[in-house]
Design an enzyme around this catalytic site. Sequence first.
Site, PDB file in Angstrom:
ATOM      1  N   ASP A  56       0.823  -1.212   0.000  1.00  0.00           N
ATOM      2  CA  ASP A  56       0.000   0.000   0.000  1.00  0.00           C
ATOM      3  C   ASP A  56       0.858   1.263   0.000  1.00  0.00           C
ATOM      4  O   ASP A  56       2.017   1.248   0.436  1.00  0.00           O
ATOM      5  CB  ASP A  56      -0.894   0.031   1.243  1.00  0.00           C
ATOM      6  CG  ASP A  56      -2.032  -0.975   1.183  1.00  0.00           C
ATOM      7  OD1 ASP A  56      -2.056  -1.791   0.241  1.00  0.00           O
ATOM      8  OD2 ASP A  56      -2.886  -0.946   2.088  1.00  0.00           O
ATOM      9  N   HIS A  68       3.703  -2.250   3.184  1.00  0.00           N
ATOM     10  CA  HIS A  68       3.712  -0.892   2.664  1.00  0.00           C
ATOM     11  C   HIS A  68       5.033  -0.622   1.946  1.00  0.00           C
ATOM     12  O   HIS A  68       6.038  -1.286   2.216  1.00  0.00           O
ATOM     13  CB  HIS A  68       3.510   0.123   3.796  1.00  0.00           C
ATOM     14  CG  HIS A  68       2.190  -0.016   4.487  1.00  0.00           C
ATOM     15  ND1 HIS A  68       1.957  -0.988   5.455  1.00  0.00           N
ATOM     16  CD2 HIS A  68       1.020   0.660   4.343  1.00  0.00           C
ATOM     17  CE1 HIS A  68       0.705  -0.886   5.882  1.00  0.00           C
ATOM     18  NE2 HIS A  68       0.113   0.103   5.226  1.00  0.00           N
TER      19      HIS A  68
END
Length: 227
Positions: free
Chosen positions: A36, A189
């Site tokens: 992400d 992430h």
Amino acid sequence: MIVRSRIKPKIKPLKHHKKSIIRTDSDPKIAYLTFDDGPNEYTEQILDVLKEYDAKATFFMLKPHILEHPYTAMRIVREGHAIGLHGVTHRAELFYASKESVIEEFNDTRNTLRAVTGKDTRLVRTPYGSIPHMRPSYFDEVERWGYLLWDWNVDSRDWKYRDYRSVRAVKRRVRKLRHRGRRPVILMHDRLETAELLRDIIEYLQEHDYRLDKLDETLKPIRLKTL
């Protein structure tokens, strides 16, 4: 270099879109790495590691970062990874202000990603996950527009730990899912620490005979409320 498109293709709700074919977990030895908040300067390192291990992943991207790192977004597509939408602001008070704001952020990011990479996608992930902010009407609107909303069932907690504890968190959760015969969808992430720890995570998964694949539109999305 910032790529800006003057032409924004019109996006309409896919009221009559085909239902996704729900693939069964007949082969539970598949793991899905998802990233992400990119693309950014660390995404290139992540892509290098994935290429080294011949692993595929899914990247849920933010509009401003796509504009700041267009060539990285294009590399993600070129190297065969899946692309998804993560919105524009990544601010809960703005993204979740209404069902319209949710769709507007996804559509805006979708237009940008399509203009930069030439590829379209229906895969989406909301900032911070769908719980507790997504209301029933928001889910209905996302579905009406034809988007496939993904959460995860393995949280690396790289946003919190930023060290080897992330690897241990992944291992613990993957072991539990393996005993249940379920495929892991791992949340990570685009961070420097994640790029540095990614080899350990991939090697653990491959040592346990997992094939690292990307999400697609034939899979039934995982939601936090179903975990």
